[in-house]
Motif scaffolding. Structure first.
Motif, mmCIF file in Angstrom:
data_model
loop_
_atom_site.group_PDB
_atom_site.id
_atom_site.type_symbol
_atom_site.label_atom_id
_atom_site.label_comp_id
_atom_site.label_asym_id
_atom_site.label_seq_id
_atom_site.Cartn_x
_atom_site.Cartn_y
_atom_site.Cartn_z
ATOM 1 N N ALA A 7 0.837 -1.194 0.000
ATOM 2 C CA ALA A 7 0.000 0.000 0.000
ATOM 3 C C ALA A 7 0.875 1.248 0.000
ATOM 4 N N LYS A 8 0.573 2.174 -0.891
ATOM 5 C CA LYS A 8 1.270 3.456 -0.944
ATOM 6 C C LYS A 8 0.261 4.547 -0.643
ATOM 7 N N VAL A 9 0.594 5.386 0.330
ATOM 8 C CA VAL A 9 -0.260 6.517 0.681
ATOM 9 C C VAL A 9 0.603 7.772 0.706
ATOM 10 N N ALA A 10 -0.016 8.912 0.461
ATOM 11 C CA ALA A 10 0.720 10.170 0.460
ATOM 12 C C ALA A 10 -0.131 11.257 1.094
ATOM 13 N N HIS A 11 0.545 12.163 1.795
ATOM 14 C CA HIS A 11 -0.111 13.344 2.361
ATOM 15 C C HIS A 11 0.445 14.562 1.653
ATOM 16 N N GLU A 20 5.300 10.688 1.324
ATOM 17 C CA GLU A 20 4.827 9.402 0.819
ATOM 18 C C GLU A 20 5.254 8.281 1.764
ATOM 19 N N PHE A 21 4.410 7.260 1.850
ATOM 20 C CA PHE A 21 4.673 6.125 2.718
ATOM 21 C C PHE A 21 4.272 4.853 1.982
ATOM 22 N N GLU A 22 5.107 3.839 2.065
ATOM 23 C CA GLU A 22 4.834 2.546 1.443
ATOM 24 C C GLU A 22 4.865 1.493 2.533
ATOM 25 N N ALA A 23 3.832 0.682 2.612
ATOM 26 C CA ALA A 23 3.733 -0.332 3.656
ATOM 27 C C ALA A 23 3.303 -1.670 3.059
ATOM 28 N N PHE A 24 3.843 -2.725 3.598
ATOM 29 C CA PHE A 24 3.430 -4.079 3.243
ATOM 30 C C PHE A 24 2.531 -4.568 4.370
ATOM 31 N N PHE A 34 -5.671 -0.031 2.861
ATOM 32 C CA PHE A 34 -5.529 1.423 2.909
ATOM 33 C C PHE A 34 -5.578 1.921 4.349
ATOM 34 N N GLN A 35 -6.557 1.464 5.113
ATOM 35 C CA GLN A 35 -6.704 1.907 6.498
ATOM 36 C C GLN A 35 -5.499 1.505 7.346
ATOM 37 N N LYS A 36 -4.974 0.305 7.120
ATOM 38 C CA LYS A 36 -3.793 -0.142 7.876
ATOM 39 C C LYS A 36 -2.558 0.683 7.515
ATOM 40 N N ALA A 37 -2.384 0.985 6.244
ATOM 41 C CA ALA A 37 -1.248 1.808 5.814
ATOM 42 C C ALA A 37 -1.379 3.217 6.374
ATOM 43 N N GLN A 38 -2.576 3.759 6.361
ATOM 44 C CA GLN A 38 -2.814 5.091 6.899
ATOM 45 C C GLN A 38 -2.489 5.125 8.405
ATOM 46 N N ASP A 43 1.508 6.380 12.909
ATOM 47 C CA ASP A 43 2.416 5.894 13.958
ATOM 48 C C ASP A 43 3.868 6.258 13.657
ATOM 49 N N VAL A 44 4.274 6.133 12.388
ATOM 50 C CA VAL A 44 5.650 6.452 11.998
ATOM 51 C C VAL A 44 5.930 7.938 12.177
ATOM 52 N N VAL A 45 4.981 8.780 11.784
ATOM 53 C CA VAL A 45 5.164 10.223 11.940
ATOM 54 C C VAL A 45 5.312 10.572 13.423
ATOM 55 N N LYS A 46 4.501 9.974 14.277
ATOM 56 C CA LYS A 46 4.616 10.203 15.728
ATOM 57 C C LYS A 46 5.998 9.789 16.228
ATOM 58 N N GLU A 47 6.454 8.622 15.794
ATOM 59 C CA GLU A 47 7.763 8.121 16.225
ATOM 60 C C GLU A 47 8.877 9.050 15.758
ATOM 61 N N LEU A 48 8.855 9.445 14.507
ATOM 62 C CA LEU A 48 9.902 10.306 13.967
ATOM 63 C C LEU A 48 9.885 11.692 14.607
ATOM 64 N N ALA A 49 8.705 12.195 14.944
ATOM 65 C CA ALA A 49 8.594 13.516 15.570
ATOM 66 C C ALA A 49 9.303 13.553 16.925
ATOM 67 N N GLY A 50 9.412 12.410 17.585
ATOM 68 C CA GLY A 50 10.051 12.349 18.892
ATOM 69 C C GLY A 50 11.558 12.174 18.845
ATOM 70 N N LYS A 51 12.125 12.030 17.666
ATOM 71 C CA LYS A 51 13.568 11.812 17.536
ATOM 72 C C LYS A 51 14.290 13.132 17.299
#
Length: 68
Positions: A7-11, A20-24, A34-38, A43-51
């Motif tokens: 699944a590829k999603v983009a904001h 862009e984000f790509e998830a298996f 789609f919902q799982k990739a979203q 979750d990834v954005v939250k994790e990266l924001a804390g680094k």
């Protein structure tokens, strides 16, 4: 029954930038994938924001590019 999806999603941001984000994922349907990739993107954005810094594993930089 679930299937494997890529699944590829983009904001799109107001300034034309795109995240862009790509998830298996294993999902029961296209909509479920789609919902799982979203959710994973969130979750990834939250994790990266804390680094303090973000490790970049792949990049592409183009000279003279214009917004569409």
């Amino acid at each position: 029954m679930t299937q494997s999806y890529k699944a590829k999603v983009a904001h799109m941001l107001d300034n034309g930038d795109k995240l862009e984000f790509e998830a298996f994922v294993e999902a029961a349907s296209h909509d479920d994938a789609f919902q799982k990739a979203q959710a994973r993107l969130k979750d990834v954005v939250k994790e990266l924001a804390g680094k303090a810094s973000i490790e970049i594993d792949k990049s592409k930089v183009e000279f003279g590019a214009h917004k569409h």
